[in-house]
Design a protein around this motif. Structure first.
Motif, mmCIF file in Angstrom:
data_model
loop_
_atom_site.group_PDB
_atom_site.id
_atom_site.type_symbol
_atom_site.label_atom_id
_atom_site.label_comp_id
_atom_site.label_asym_id
_atom_site.label_seq_id
_atom_site.Cartn_x
_atom_site.Cartn_y
_atom_site.Cartn_z
ATOM 1 N N PHE A 249 5.694 -34.205 30.731
ATOM 2 C CA PHE A 249 5.353 -35.267 29.780
ATOM 3 C C PHE A 249 5.576 -34.772 28.348
ATOM 4 O O PHE A 249 5.646 -33.557 28.084
ATOM 5 N N TYR B 69 1.846 -41.190 17.469
ATOM 6 C CA TYR B 69 1.278 -41.996 18.548
ATOM 7 C C TYR B 69 -0.012 -42.644 18.056
ATOM 8 O O TYR B 69 -0.664 -42.129 17.129
ATOM 9 N N LEU C 38 4.994 -49.195 27.038
ATOM 10 C CA LEU C 38 5.952 -48.083 27.055
ATOM 11 C C LEU C 38 6.527 -47.827 25.665
ATOM 12 O O LEU C 38 6.654 -46.670 25.223
ATOM 13 N N PHE D 199 4.265 -46.011 23.157
ATOM 14 C CA PHE D 199 4.171 -44.558 23.278
ATOM 15 C C PHE D 199 5.553 -43.901 23.404
ATOM 16 O O PHE D 199 5.639 -42.717 23.751
ATOM 17 N N ALA E 193 7.928 -44.089 25.544
ATOM 18 C CA ALA E 193 7.994 -43.406 26.836
ATOM 19 C C ALA E 193 8.835 -44.201 27.831
ATOM 20 O O ALA E 193 8.999 -45.417 27.730
ATOM 21 N N THR F 236 8.064 -43.180 31.107
ATOM 22 C CA THR F 236 7.007 -43.150 32.133
ATOM 23 C C THR F 236 5.667 -43.040 31.418
ATOM 24 O O THR F 236 5.497 -42.232 30.488
ATOM 25 N N LEU F 237 4.736 -43.866 31.877
ATOM 26 C CA LEU F 237 3.400 -43.872 31.265
ATOM 27 C C LEU F 237 2.356 -43.890 32.376
ATOM 28 O O LEU F 237 2.383 -44.743 33.269
ATOM 29 N N ILE G 220 -4.131 -40.780 28.733
ATOM 30 C CA ILE G 220 -2.751 -41.267 28.778
ATOM 31 C C ILE G 220 -1.784 -40.081 28.787
ATOM 32 O O ILE G 220 -1.924 -39.147 27.980
ATOM 33 N N ASN G 221 -0.843 -40.130 29.727
ATOM 34 C CA ASN G 221 0.278 -39.184 29.751
ATOM 35 C C ASN G 221 1.563 -39.987 29.568
ATOM 36 O O ASN G 221 1.769 -40.991 30.270
ATOM 37 N N ALA G 222 2.413 -39.558 28.644
ATOM 38 C CA ALA G 222 3.639 -40.305 28.356
ATOM 39 C C ALA G 222 4.812 -39.349 28.191
ATOM 40 O O ALA G 222 4.659 -38.236 27.658
#
Length: 460
Positions: A38, A65, A104, A107, A109, A111-112, A129-131
């Motif tokens: 990430f 962010y 998406l 962030f 991203a 993938t979120l 949250i992981n982005a």
């Protein structure tokens, strides 16, 4: 040991600390972010007005962010999924809705992964949250991500709960400090202070003066034990269980302020029995009560007690009289008072009545015993003296009325007619004594005034 087991072990070691450390949170975010490829890991905590504020972040990029997530501005579907599913995995290769694409892009991203922290009422009060840009994740990686994020959430949620508890405690203290009510709590048995609010503590030097001491040590310095008037026995039953609130009034000695006090027993946070004392300042109310009482019992012109007070005091004297105790009621009616009003005006008449009140009050035997009955009538209550002393007093007053009275508008002459009733021979109630004294005075007036007459001397 494979990489998955090593990751879980390192996270478990980090999150074993009972005291939540933000450095541990960030190290955990770093491990998760780097392992799964990430760009950023964000942990949000509760803010104001349904907002979530950034609590911790680890980032492999310099991009900006969101530091605040406003749940009010996010789609209801997003909130519901976080509540009912607790997590959300978005991938740009999948068929996404408009709001999912918006997330998406927010962030930056492809993938979120979003996982929520819920409170006891199933409300969102934290989000992880992981982005990143990586698109493909196997089921095994997804399951591992879910496990590692769960470890992170469990660790951070304890910190979130602690913060919420501290916030709630501070909010409650602010409320209690600004209610206008003085409050303190003490141990029911030892009297040790357990809590005090600011308004209660301030007049005594602050909260530090209370904590660690017994209530009576602070409130009554020099006292060596509990207060005799403490109402503790009135707020528990015979088994020692709390009962109803006991209400009483108390006057603070050092400044004379009055308080309406509410005392009750209850169970403290650690299970012990405690005594809560809350009080509201009623000094102004007491002053108003005293003013109303004064107005009801005192003549506004002469400042002497009035007929209402006369009847109450006379009844009290009779009720408390010892056997064979004698008392006297003297009735004074001014002769020629109407001429003052006619010749000089009512202001002069009022001035004369004020002077009379001062004259009567300055006679030692009448001090605190003279009343204005109404109009130009004054009454005195005298006890525990001989009849001849009463006769001498009346002659002294009659002699004074033979002299002129100086007013602002001129000199006036007035006489006085005096009727005297004796307790108990002339009656055993205020009304009976007043009636006899009034009749005696009226007999004096019929013979020209300027004299005195006892009740027993009235000739039918």
């Amino acid at each position: 040991m494979n990489l998955q087991d090593e990751l879980i072990l390192r996270l478990a070691t980090l999150f074993a600390d009972q005291q939540v450390q933000l450095d541990n949170v960030r190290q955990g975010q770093q491990l998760i972010t780097n392992y799964f490829g990430f760009d950023i890991s964000l942990v949000y905590e509760p803010g104001l007005n349904n907002q979530l504020n950034e609590m911790s972040r680890y980032s492999n990029t310099k991009k900006e962010y969101p530091k605040i997530l406003d749940l009010n501005n996010l789609e209801e579907e997003f909130n519901n999924r976080l509540i009912y599913e607790s997590f959300l995995m978005l991938n740009k290769n999948d068929e996404l809705s408009e709001y999912e694409l918006k997330l998406l892009n927010m962030f930056d991203a492809k993938t979120l992964y979003v996982e929520s922290v819920l409170d006891d009422n199933d409300r969102i009060f934290g989000i992880v949250i992981n982005a990143g840009k990586r698109l493909e994740y196997s089921n095994e990686e997804f399951n591992l991500l879910h496990i590692t994020n769960a470890m992170l959430i469990k660790y951070t949620s304890f910190n979130l709960y602690k913060k919420r508890l501290r916030f709630a405690q501070k909010s409650l203290e602010k409320i209690l400090d600004n209610t206008g009510i003085d409050i303190y709590v003490n141990d029911f048995n030892t009297h040790d202070i357990l809590y005090v609010n600011e308004s209660m503590a301030s007049p005594y030097g602050g909260k530090d003066k209370f904590m660690g001491n017994k209530c009576w040590q602070v409130l009554f310095p020099g006292q060596t034990g509990p207060c005799e008037f403490c109402p503790q026995k009135k707020i528990i039953d015979e088994k020692g269980n709390p009962t109803k609130v006991y209400i009483w009034d108390y006057q603070r000695a050092f400044d004379g302020s009055w308080f309406r006090v509410f005392s009750s027993a209850f169970t403290w946070v650690d299970g012990r029995l405690a005594h809560i004392v809350s009080s509201a300042d009623i000094t102004d109310n007491k002053k108003n009560e005293e003013l109303i009482k004064y107005m009801a019992h005192y003549d506004s012109l002469t400042k002497l007690p009035n007929r209402r007070m006369l009847l109450e005091k006379c009844k009290a004297k009779i009720d408390n009289a010892s056997e064979n105790e004698q008392g006297y009621l003297l009735f004074f009616d001014i002769d020629g008072f109407k001429l003052i009003n006619d010749n000089f005006g009512h202001d002069a008449g009022d001035e004369f009545l004020i002077n009379l009140g001062e004259f009567f009050s300055n006679i030692p035997m009448l001090k605190d015993s003279i009343y204005r009955n109404g109009g130009d009538e004054f009454v005195a209550l005298i006890g525990k003296v001989e009849k001849e002393s009463i006769r001498s007093l009346c002659h002294f007053i009659l002699e004074r009325f033979k002299k002129p009275w100086e007013l602002k508008k001129g000199t006036v002459f007035c006489g006085v007619s005096i009727g005297v009733a004796c307790y108990p021979e002339d009656g055993n109630s205020a009304s009976q004594l007043l009636q006899v004294a009034d009749r005696a005075m009226y007999n004096v007036k019929k013979t020209g005034g300027g004299n005195m007459l006892f009740g027993y001397e009235i000739e039918d």
